[in-house]
Design a protein around this motif. Structure first.
Motif, PDB file in Angstrom:
ATOM      1  N   GLY A 165     -27.899  32.828  25.640  1.00 14.90           N
ATOM      2  CA  GLY A 165     -28.496  31.712  26.357  1.00 14.90           C
ATOM      3  C   GLY A 165     -27.784  30.400  26.075  1.00 14.90           C
ATOM      4  O   GLY A 165     -27.289  30.164  24.975  1.00 14.90           O
ATOM      5  N   GLU A 166     -27.734  29.538  27.087  1.00 14.14           N
ATOM      6  CA  GLU A 166     -27.127  28.220  26.929  1.00 14.14           C
ATOM      7  C   GLU A 166     -28.137  27.259  26.306  1.00 14.14           C
ATOM      8  O   GLU A 166     -29.344  27.382  26.514  1.00 14.14           O
ATOM      9  CB  GLU A 166     -26.633  27.693  28.268  1.00 14.14           C
ATOM     10  N   ILE A 167     -27.634  26.286  25.554  1.00 14.35           N
ATOM     11  CA  ILE A 167     -28.488  25.354  24.836  1.00 14.35           C
ATOM     12  C   ILE A 167     -28.160  23.933  25.277  1.00 14.35           C
ATOM     13  O   ILE A 167     -27.005  23.508  25.200  1.00 14.35           O
ATOM     14  CB  ILE A 167     -28.296  25.493  23.314  1.00 14.35           C
ATOM     15  N   GLY A 168     -29.176  23.214  25.747  1.00  9.51           N
ATOM     16  CA  GLY A 168     -29.005  21.834  26.174  1.00  9.51           C
ATOM     17  C   GLY A 168     -29.964  20.922  25.426  1.00  9.51           C
ATOM     18  O   GLY A 168     -31.182  21.100  25.498  1.00  9.51           O
ATOM     19  N   LEU A 169     -29.423  19.942  24.712  1.00  8.29           N
ATOM     20  CA  LEU A 169     -30.215  19.000  23.924  1.00  8.29           C
ATOM     21  C   LEU A 169     -29.894  17.598  24.400  1.00  8.29           C
ATOM     22  O   LEU A 169     -28.734  17.205  24.443  1.00  8.29           O
ATOM     23  CB  LEU A 169     -29.894  19.149  22.433  1.00  8.29           C
ATOM     24  N   GLU A 170     -30.936  16.823  24.738  1.00  7.54           N
ATOM     25  CA  GLU A 170     -30.693  15.511  25.341  1.00  7.54           C
ATOM     26  C   GLU A 170     -31.741  14.503  24.889  1.00  7.54           C
ATOM     27  O   GLU A 170     -32.930  14.812  24.836  1.00  7.54           O
ATOM     28  CB  GLU A 170     -30.701  15.621  26.862  1.00  7.54           C
ATOM     29  N   ASN A 171     -31.271  13.301  24.563  1.00  5.58           N
ATOM     30  CA  ASN A 171     -32.146  12.190  24.176  1.00  5.58           C
ATOM     31  C   ASN A 171     -33.092  12.582  23.043  1.00  5.58           C
ATOM     32  O   ASN A 171     -34.313  12.396  23.125  1.00  5.58           O
ATOM     33  CB  ASN A 171     -32.949  11.701  25.383  1.00  5.58           C
ATOM     34  N   LEU A 172     -32.532  13.131  21.981  1.00  6.56           N
ATOM     35  CA  LEU A 172     -33.331  13.563  20.841  1.00  6.56           C
ATOM     36  C   LEU A 172     -33.083  12.655  19.642  1.00  6.56           C
ATOM     37  O   LEU A 172     -31.963  12.185  19.422  1.00  6.56           O
ATOM     38  CB  LEU A 172     -32.995  15.002  20.455  1.00  6.56           C
ATOM     39  N   THR A 173     -34.134  12.461  18.858  1.00 10.67           N
ATOM     40  CA  THR A 173     -34.020  11.832  17.551  1.00 10.67           C
ATOM     41  C   THR A 173     -34.350  12.904  16.522  1.00 10.67           C
ATOM     42  O   THR A 173     -35.469  13.435  16.509  1.00 10.67           O
ATOM     43  CB  THR A 173     -34.988  10.645  17.413  1.00 10.67           C
ATOM     44  N   LEU A 174     -33.372  13.241  15.686  1.00  9.16           N
ATOM     45  CA  LEU A 174     -33.511  14.388  14.795  1.00  9.16           C
ATOM     46  C   LEU A 174     -33.265  13.984  13.347  1.00  9.16           C
ATOM     47  O   LEU A 174     -32.564  13.017  13.063  1.00  9.16           O
ATOM     48  CB  LEU A 174     -32.511  15.485  15.187  1.00  9.16           C
ATOM     49  N   GLY A 175     -33.845  14.796  12.450  1.00  8.11           N
ATOM     50  CA  GLY A 175     -33.461  14.698  11.057  1.00  8.11           C
ATOM     51  C   GLY A 175     -32.221  15.529  10.818  1.00  8.11           C
ATOM     52  O   GLY A 175     -31.205  15.058  10.323  1.00  8.11           O
ATOM     53  N   SER A 176     -32.291  16.809  11.227  1.00  7.80           N
ATOM     54  CA  SER A 176     -31.148  17.713  11.113  1.00  7.80           C
ATOM     55  C   SER A 176     -31.146  18.655  12.311  1.00  7.80           C
ATOM     56  O   SER A 176     -32.173  18.859  12.965  1.00  7.80           O
ATOM     57  CB  SER A 176     -31.213  18.524   9.811  1.00  7.80           C
ATOM     58  N   LEU A 177     -29.979  19.244  12.565  1.00  8.12           N
ATOM     59  CA  LEU A 177     -29.827  20.175  13.682  1.00  8.12           C
ATOM     60  C   LEU A 177     -29.009  21.374  13.236  1.00  8.12           C
ATOM     61  O   LEU A 177     -27.939  21.211  12.643  1.00  8.12           O
ATOM     62  CB  LEU A 177     -29.124  19.481  14.861  1.00  8.12           C
ATOM     63  N   ASN A 178     -29.528  22.564  13.528  1.00  6.96           N
ATOM     64  CA  ASN A 178     -28.829  23.801  13.206  1.00  6.96           C
ATOM     65  C   ASN A 178     -28.867  24.703  14.432  1.00  6.96           C
ATOM     66  O   ASN A 178     -29.953  25.094  14.878  1.00  6.96           O
ATOM     67  CB  ASN A 178     -29.490  24.495  12.014  1.00  6.96           C
ATOM     68  N   VAL A 179     -27.697  25.026  14.987  1.00  4.35           N
ATOM     69  CA  VAL A 179     -27.602  25.841  16.200  1.00  4.35           C
ATOM     70  C   VAL A 179     -26.681  27.019  15.944  1.00  4.35           C
ATOM     71  O   VAL A 179     -25.571  26.840  15.424  1.00  4.35           O
ATOM     72  CB  VAL A 179     -27.069  25.017  17.397  1.00  4.35           C
ATOM     73  N   GLU A 180     -27.127  28.211  16.331  1.00  3.42           N
ATOM     74  CA  GLU A 180     -26.298  29.414  16.249  1.00  3.42           C
ATOM     75  C   GLU A 180     -26.400  30.171  17.562  1.00  3.42           C
ATOM     76  O   GLU A 180     -27.505  30.434  18.045  1.00  3.42           O
ATOM     77  CB  GLU A 180     -26.740  30.314  15.093  1.00  3.42           C
ATOM     78  N   THR A 181     -25.257  30.526  18.134  1.00  5.78           N
ATOM     79  CA  THR A 181     -25.229  31.326  19.354  1.00  5.78           C
ATOM     80  C   THR A 181     -23.949  32.143  19.379  1.00  5.78           C
ATOM     81  O   THR A 181     -22.964  31.783  18.726  1.00  5.78           O
ATOM     82  CB  THR A 181     -25.334  30.439  20.609  1.00  5.78           C
ATOM     83  N   VAL A 182     -23.970  33.234  20.134  1.00  5.19           N
ATOM     84  CA  VAL A 182     -22.785  34.075  20.241  1.00  5.19           C
ATOM     85  C   VAL A 182     -21.920  33.597  21.405  1.00  5.19           C
ATOM     86  O   VAL A 182     -20.796  33.133  21.216  1.00  5.19           O
ATOM     87  CB  VAL A 182     -23.159  35.558  20.410  1.00  5.19           C
ATOM     88  N   SER A 183     -22.452  33.674  22.622  1.00  5.52           N
ATOM     89  CA  SER A 183     -21.645  33.325  23.789  1.00  5.52           C
ATOM     90  C   SER A 183     -22.221  32.170  24.606  1.00  5.52           C
ATOM     91  O   SER A 183     -21.616  31.762  25.593  1.00  5.52           O
ATOM     92  CB  SER A 183     -21.487  34.545  24.703  1.00  5.52           C
ATOM     93  N   GLY A 184     -23.370  31.650  24.220  1.00  4.21           N
ATOM     94  CA  GLY A 184     -23.954  30.554  24.978  1.00  4.21           C
ATOM     95  C   GLY A 184     -23.269  29.231  24.709  1.00  4.21           C
ATOM     96  O   GLY A 184     -22.833  28.954  23.588  1.00  4.21           O
TER      97      GLY A 184
END
Length: 262
Positions: free
Chosen positions: A157-176
């Motif tokens: 699956g594709e991942i789209g993140l927009e206009n976020l205020t984060l402490g930390s970000l962790n993303v794992e994907t194979v082909s997305g």
């Protein structure tokens, strides 16, 4: 006469065909060798849940549905699901955790889909301590929220993140693919893919760790970093490092890395 590398390709191809055949037979066995099930169209009914209770953590797990997290204009939490006869959702709040689960299997989505299923979490606008999102083949979109720790893992699956205020970000994907737009993390950002493309547009974080095998890494950051970029065969383009600006580490085998600072 075949070269050694050509023989290897043939053997790998034959192995993949054998694995595909075994998977196909396995799916048929799980469904009692009922071929009619695969010809039957998969239709969905949209259901809305109104979870009760106070929560500041999210845990979402689906197979093939597209997942969206967005703020509620009226401050009311709603979980909107596309459900079929092959899988229903469990939505509950326990000890400050909103848990959303789809009780289905990956082979349940095999058939003629009249539409792609969706799962939308409409959330009150406040700071959330944690959000965990797991999906196999569905896309994940998160926008206009404040989350202290956001972790997402998908297979394709594709991942789209927009206009976020984060402490930390962790993303794992194979082909997305992974897109991070107009978002800031006060802590570390970690993104790992195998072949998915990674795009950062007006993004920032204390430190970045980007790892991919064949996917490209492109985009712009809001502030300068100390850049450490490694690629075996892909092109690299990055500005001069800014001492004390935090680390930006990117590693790829054949992908290109092109990063700029606004």
């Amino acid at each position: 006469m075949m070269h050694a590398w050509e023989r290897k390709i043939v053997r790998v191809g034959a192995l993949l065909l054998a694995v595909g055949a075994l998977l196909f037979v396995g799916v048929l066995a799980l469904n009692g060798f009922n071929f009619d099930r695969f010809a039957r169209a998969v239709s969905y009914k949209r259901t809305t849940y109104s979870p009760e209770g106070v929560f500041d953590r999210l845990d979402v797990s689906v197979v093939n549905a597209d997942v969206r997290l967005q703020p509620a204009q009226d401050g009311t939490c709603r979980v909107i699901c596309d459900e079929s006869g092959r899988g229903a959702y469990t939505v509950e709040v326990q000890d400050g955790l909103l848990m959303v689960r789809c009780e289905s299997h990956w082979y349940d989505s095999i058939g003629i889909n009249l539409s792609e299923p969706e799962l939308t979490l409409v959330l009150p606008e406040k700071e959330y301590a944690q959000a965990l999102i797991h999906s196999v083949s569905g896309d994940v979109d998160v926008g206009r929220l404040h989350i202290d720790a956001l972790a997402i893992d998908t297979t394709s699956g594709e991942i789209g993140l927009e206009n976020l205020t984060l402490g930390s970000l962790n993303v794992e994907t194979v082909s997305g693919d992974v897109d991070v737009l107009d978002s800031v993390a006060l802590g570390d950002v970690s993104i790992r893919t195998t072949s998915g493309e990674i795009e950062l547009d007006n993004a920032d974080g204390a430190n970045f760790e980007i790892t991919t095998v064949s996917g490209d890494v492109e985009g712009t950051l809001r502030s300068g970093k100390e850049f450490s970029i490694r690629s075996v065969s892909g092109d690299i383009s990055a500005p001069e490092s800014t001492p004390g600006g935090g680390a930006f580490s990117a590693s790829t085998t054949s992908g290109e890395v092109k990063i700029g600072v606004k």
